[in-house]
Every structure is written in C-alpha cells, then in structure tokens.
Design an enzyme around this catalytic site. Structure first.
Site, PDB file in Angstrom:
ATOM      1  CG  PHE A  11      50.896  71.537 -40.290  1.00  0.00           C
ATOM      2  CD1 PHE A  11      50.547  70.590 -39.340  1.00  0.00           C
ATOM      3  CD2 PHE A  11      50.148  72.700 -40.363  1.00  0.00           C
ATOM      4  CE1 PHE A  11      49.464  70.793 -38.483  1.00  0.00           C
ATOM      5  CE2 PHE A  11      49.065  72.924 -39.510  1.00  0.00           C
ATOM      6  CZ  PHE A  11      48.725  71.955 -38.565  1.00  0.00           C
ATOM      7  CE  LYS A 128      54.771  55.931 -50.044  1.00  0.00           C
ATOM      8  NZ  LYS A 128      53.655  56.645 -49.433  1.00  0.00           N
ATOM      9  CE  LYS A 227      51.639  53.121 -50.614  1.00  0.00           C
ATOM     10  NZ  LYS A 227      50.428  53.511 -51.345  1.00  0.00           N
TER      11      LYS A 227
HETATM   12  N1  LIG Z   1      48.168  61.820 -48.405  1.00  0.00           N
HETATM   13  C1  LIG Z   1      48.005  60.593 -47.899  1.00  0.00           C
HETATM   14  O1  LIG Z   1      46.858  60.135 -47.697  1.00  0.00           O
HETATM   15  C2  LIG Z   1      49.202  59.749 -47.532  1.00  0.00           C
HETATM   16  C3  LIG Z   1      49.003  58.386 -47.245  1.00  0.00           C
HETATM   17  C4  LIG Z   1      50.100  57.627 -46.804  1.00  0.00           C
HETATM   18  C5  LIG Z   1      51.344  58.211 -46.703  1.00  0.00           C
HETATM   19  N2  LIG Z   1      51.518  59.537 -47.036  1.00  0.00           N
HETATM   20  C6  LIG Z   1      52.844  60.123 -46.895  1.00  0.00           C
HETATM   21  O2  LIG Z   1      52.777  61.166 -45.922  1.00  0.00           O
HETATM   22  C7  LIG Z   1      53.709  62.196 -46.242  1.00  0.00           C
HETATM   23  C8  LIG Z   1      52.976  63.544 -46.292  1.00  0.00           C
HETATM   24  O3  LIG Z   1      51.959  63.490 -47.303  1.00  0.00           O
HETATM   25  P1  LIG Z   1      50.995  64.729 -47.552  1.00  0.00           P
HETATM   26  O4  LIG Z   1      49.930  64.237 -48.452  1.00  0.00           O
HETATM   27  O5  LIG Z   1      50.656  65.368 -46.253  1.00  0.00           O
HETATM   28  O6  LIG Z   1      51.990  65.698 -48.356  1.00  0.00           O
HETATM   29  P2  LIG Z   1      51.808  67.282 -48.569  1.00  0.00           P
HETATM   30  O7  LIG Z   1      50.373  67.646 -48.472  1.00  0.00           O
HETATM   31  O8  LIG Z   1      52.578  67.624 -49.780  1.00  0.00           O
HETATM   32  O9  LIG Z   1      52.537  67.930 -47.289  1.00  0.00           O
HETATM   33  C9  LIG Z   1      53.928  67.859 -47.105  1.00  0.00           C
HETATM   34  C10 LIG Z   1      54.323  68.766 -45.973  1.00  0.00           C
HETATM   35  O10 LIG Z   1      55.741  68.682 -45.776  1.00  0.00           O
HETATM   36  C11 LIG Z   1      56.291  70.001 -45.817  1.00  0.00           C
HETATM   37  N3  LIG Z   1      57.675  69.959 -46.254  1.00  0.00           N
HETATM   38  C12 LIG Z   1      58.141  69.770 -47.510  1.00  0.00           C
HETATM   39  N4  LIG Z   1      59.489  69.748 -47.495  1.00  0.00           N
HETATM   40  C13 LIG Z   1      59.866  69.968 -46.215  1.00  0.00           C
HETATM   41  C14 LIG Z   1      61.126  70.083 -45.565  1.00  0.00           C
HETATM   42  N5  LIG Z   1      62.277  69.970 -46.238  1.00  0.00           N
HETATM   43  N6  LIG Z   1      61.142  70.323 -44.223  1.00  0.00           N
HETATM   44  C15 LIG Z   1      59.976  70.460 -43.530  1.00  0.00           C
HETATM   45  N7  LIG Z   1      58.764  70.336 -44.088  1.00  0.00           N
HETATM   46  C16 LIG Z   1      58.705  70.100 -45.420  1.00  0.00           C
HETATM   47  C17 LIG Z   1      55.369  70.773 -46.732  1.00  0.00           C
HETATM   48  O11 LIG Z   1      55.507  72.161 -46.541  1.00  0.00           O
HETATM   49  P3  LIG Z   1      55.157  73.182 -47.756  1.00  0.00           P
HETATM   50  O12 LIG Z   1      53.755  72.862 -48.188  1.00  0.00           O
HETATM   51  O13 LIG Z   1      55.288  74.516 -47.137  1.00  0.00           O
HETATM   52  O14 LIG Z   1      56.163  72.878 -48.811  1.00  0.00           O
HETATM   53  C18 LIG Z   1      54.024  70.250 -46.234  1.00  0.00           C
HETATM   54  O15 LIG Z   1      53.683  70.880 -45.023  1.00  0.00           O
HETATM   55  C19 LIG Z   1      54.351  61.791 -47.574  1.00  0.00           C
HETATM   56  O16 LIG Z   1      55.588  61.190 -47.335  1.00  0.00           O
HETATM   57  C20 LIG Z   1      53.349  60.812 -48.157  1.00  0.00           C
HETATM   58  O17 LIG Z   1      53.957  59.869 -49.027  1.00  0.00           O
HETATM   59  C21 LIG Z   1      50.474  60.311 -47.439  1.00  0.00           C
END
Ligand SMILES: NC(=O)c1ccc[n+]([C@@H]2O[C@H](COP(=O)([O-])OP(=O)(O)OC[C@H]3O[C@@H](n4cnc5c(N)ncnc54)[C@H](OP(=O)(O)O)[C@@H]3O)[C@@H](O)[C@H]2O)c1
Length: 344
Positions: A11, A128, A227
């Site tokens: 989240f 990914k 990717k």
């Molecule tokens: N950002 C983009 O635009 C984008 C685009 C394409 C793909 N993605 C992919 O989407 C995914 C999420 O990206 P994001 O930017 O949202 O990352 P983020 O902001 O770092 O959020 C990651 C979330 O996962 C939680 N988390 C971490 N380890 C966990 C675990 N073991 N069990 C349960 N929850 C866990 C984190 O909680 P805490 O914060 O409490 O640690 C946080 O809520 C990634 O795989 C990324 O590569 C992102």
C-alpha cells in the site's frame, strides 16, 4: 455479478493510487460492468495490516499511511502477522500484489500470488519479479483454478502491452522488439542534454520522486533488464531471467559523450531489445546513440516506447507519455475488470 471482495498487499505509491482509482471509478464499474466491490484487507511491510469483512474505508487508510499511523487499528479481526497470513485469512476474491520488486527471486510476491491462486483468488500485480520468476507456474496454476494471473502494469505501467497480444493479436508471433522501457534513465539522459552532469541529473530525478534513494536498479539497467525478461517470458514463451540479459547501464556515459552525440544530430538512449532466432533469444539492455530517423530519438523525459516486430503486422509501436503511479493503477484496474468480466 456477485459482489467482489478485494485484498491489497502493498500500500505504497501504487497501492494508494489504486485505492484512489477504485474510489473514483466505482460508479463506472457498477454502471458499465455490473461490478460492485469492497476492499476487505490491506497489508504493508511496516505500516500495519487490516482485515475487515465489512469493508475498509480507503480514504481513511490512505490518510493513516500519510500520518504514519498503523493500519492495525482498522482491523476487526486479529491483525495478520505477515502477508501470507493476511492472504489466508482475508477470504478475498481478488488479490492485488504491489510489494517492492526483488530482481533475483521475485519474493515475497511470488509466494503471495501463488497462495492467492491456490485459495481461488484472481491474482493481479504490478511487480515484475513474479512474472520473470514464476510466469509459467502461476499461469498454469491460475488456469487449473479457473482464475486469472494478470500483470499488465509490470511493463510500461498502464499501457496495454500484454493485453494487446492476449486480446487483440491472435496467432501473431513476436520476432523481436526494441524500446525505451526505463523512465529514470531516459529522464537522466534528457537532463544531461540540457547541460547537467550525471550526478545533477540523478539528484533531479530523485527530487521529483522518479528515482529511488538508491538509484542503482535503474542506472545499472536492472529495471530495464527485468522488463525485457518479462516481455520475453510472456510474449515469446522463452524462459529468461534478468541476469541472462546482456546488460549495461548508463554510468559510463559522460556529459562530453552526450554533447558529442548532440553535435552529430544523435542522442544517447538506454535501448532495450530482444530478437528470437529459433528457440533462442538474444536480449540486451545497452546505451546506444540513435539518429533522428529512429522512433526512439524523440522519446523525451519519462516517456517510454516499445516497437514490436511480428510476423503478421510488421512493426507496431506503443508510446506512453509521462507515466506515474496513477497510470500503473489503471493497468491494475483494467486487469481486474478483464479478470472478473465474462468474455463475450
Ligand atoms: N511506482 C510506479 O509507478 C510503478 C510502476 C510500475 C510498477 N511498479 C511496481 O509496483 C510495486 C509497488 O511499487 P510502489 O512504487 O508502490 O512501491 P512502494 O511505494 O515502496 O510501496 C511498497 C509497498 O509494499 C509494502 N511492503 C513491503 N514489503 C512487504 C511485505 N513483505 N509484505 C507486505 N507488504 C510489503 C510496503 O510497506 P512499508 O512501506 O510499510 O514497508 C509498501 O506499502 C513494485 O513492485 C514496483 O516495481 C511501480
């Protein structure tokens, strides 16, 4: 259509953008697709977790994360101790998995998605890792349970890439592709053309939230390589890990290289490519100087592009301008609708 319960594991930027999009689109989903839903579980790494079979208030959950409060307070059942216990206890119909990527193992997302599918949920992710480390296994498991494993947002955010082939290009064989798939490096190279040095450009990318505190995953080409591996695994049916991609990042490109290219009417780009020869594939991520007749030449800043070569349509390109968590969230929403809506 029966009411659908959703679980969100992860989240952060993407999970919260998805929550906002679900709120914004709830009437469209009901009116256009007869889809009604409730989010019954949200899990994070360090910000707590909640299960509430009556539904979690998404605005409240977003605001609690913003104020660094634990989501535990929203749980009406004993708080799950980790991601797997949340999935096992939430009784959701669809799991959205948006935890951080692990290039080498795909964990913990791989276990999260496998468990969800075993329990009869649709499994949808922007991560990914599980695609390159578990595509065949998770797809086979999904099919055996009559569920979907979808991951549109893993490459080029919400732009249709996997669904383009799945839904609209029957019997097309992918021969190869070329593109710019990493926004951060493209932004850095674009900034260097305006006179910034490498470190200044990286600092700028970090300041607007595009590059992470440790930007090495982008700069050293790992994000681009994973990717490429995802496209090769899914669209070419050839098993390829990120480490198998011939990978070179952009660290070695100096301001002088950038200016020299500019003087000859060229631009440096981090080019992703793959080409099939029989059952084998050559896959690369490497900086290249491209000239103005290349479709990659005019791709600026955080914009991405991919040009596919198929045996039926010749060259087919998709360009996505300035993506972000909101466009990633749309890919997840589209996967959700496609997973639960019966095909015509
Ligand atoms: N950002 C983009 O635009 C984008 C685009 C394409 C793909 N993605 C992919 O989407 C995914 C999420 O990206 P994001 O930017 O949202 O990352 P983020 O902001 O770092 O959020 C990651 C979330 O996962 C939680 N988390 C971490 N380890 C966990 C675990 N073991 N069990 C349960 N929850 C866990 C984190 O909680 P805490 O914060 O409490 O640690 C946080 O809520 C990634 O795989 C990324 O590569 C992102």
């Amino acid at each position: 259509m029966p009411h659908i319960n959703l679980a969100l594991i992860g989240f952060g930027n993407v999970g919260q953008a998805l929550a906002q999009l679900l709120i914004r689109k709830q009437y469209d989903l009901k009116n256009q697709y007869d889809i009604s839903f409730t989010v019954t579980a949200i899990g994070t790494g360090t910000h707590g977790a909640a299960i509430n079979p009556d539904g979690i208030d998404l605005n409240q959950a977003i605001s609690m994360i913003g104020s660094k409060a634990s989501l535990d307070a929203l749980s009406t059942v004993p708080v799950p101790t980790d991601g797997l216990s949340l999935i096992k206890n939430c009784r959701a119909d669809v799991l959205f998995e948006n935890t951080p990527v692990d290039y080498e193992t795909g964990q913990p997302a791989l276990d999260h998605l496998r468990t969800a599918l075993e329990l009869g949920m649709h499994a949808i992710t922007a991560n990914k890792g599980p695609v390159v480390h578990g595509f065949k296994e998770l797809s086979t498991l999904a099919t055996s349970r009559g569920r979907k494993f979808y991951f549109e947002s893993t490459v080029m955010d919400g732009a249709p890439i996997f669904s383009l082939f799945r839904e609209t290009l029957p019997a097309a064989n992918l021969i190869g592709f070329r593109g710019i798939l990493n926004s951060t490096t493209n932004l850095i190279l674009s900034r260097m053309e305006t006179g910034e040095d490498f470190d200044e450009a990286v600092t700028y990318a970090q300041s607007i939230g595009i590059a992470e505190t440790d930007p090495s995953g982008d700069i050293d080409g790992w994000d681009a390589a994973i990717k490429v591996a995802a496209l090769v695994n899914v669209l070419m049916g050839i098993s390829l890990k990120p480490a198998d991609v011939d990978r070179q990042g952009i660290r070695a490109i100096s301001a002088r290289d950038i200016q020299q290219a500019k003087q000859t009417g060229k631009r440096w780009k981090l080019v992703c490519s793959a080409r099939r020869t029989g059952d084998r594939v050559t896959a690369k991520v490497q900086p290249e100087m491209v000239s103005s007749d290349s479709p990659l030449y005019s791709v600026d800043g955080t914009t991405s592009v991919v040009q596919f070569e198929t045996d039926v349509l010749g060259l087919l390109s998709v360009i996505e301008n300035d993506p972000g968590p909101e466009t990633t969230a749309y890919g997840l929403l589209a996967d959700f609708i496609n997973a639960v809506t019966p095909r015509q």
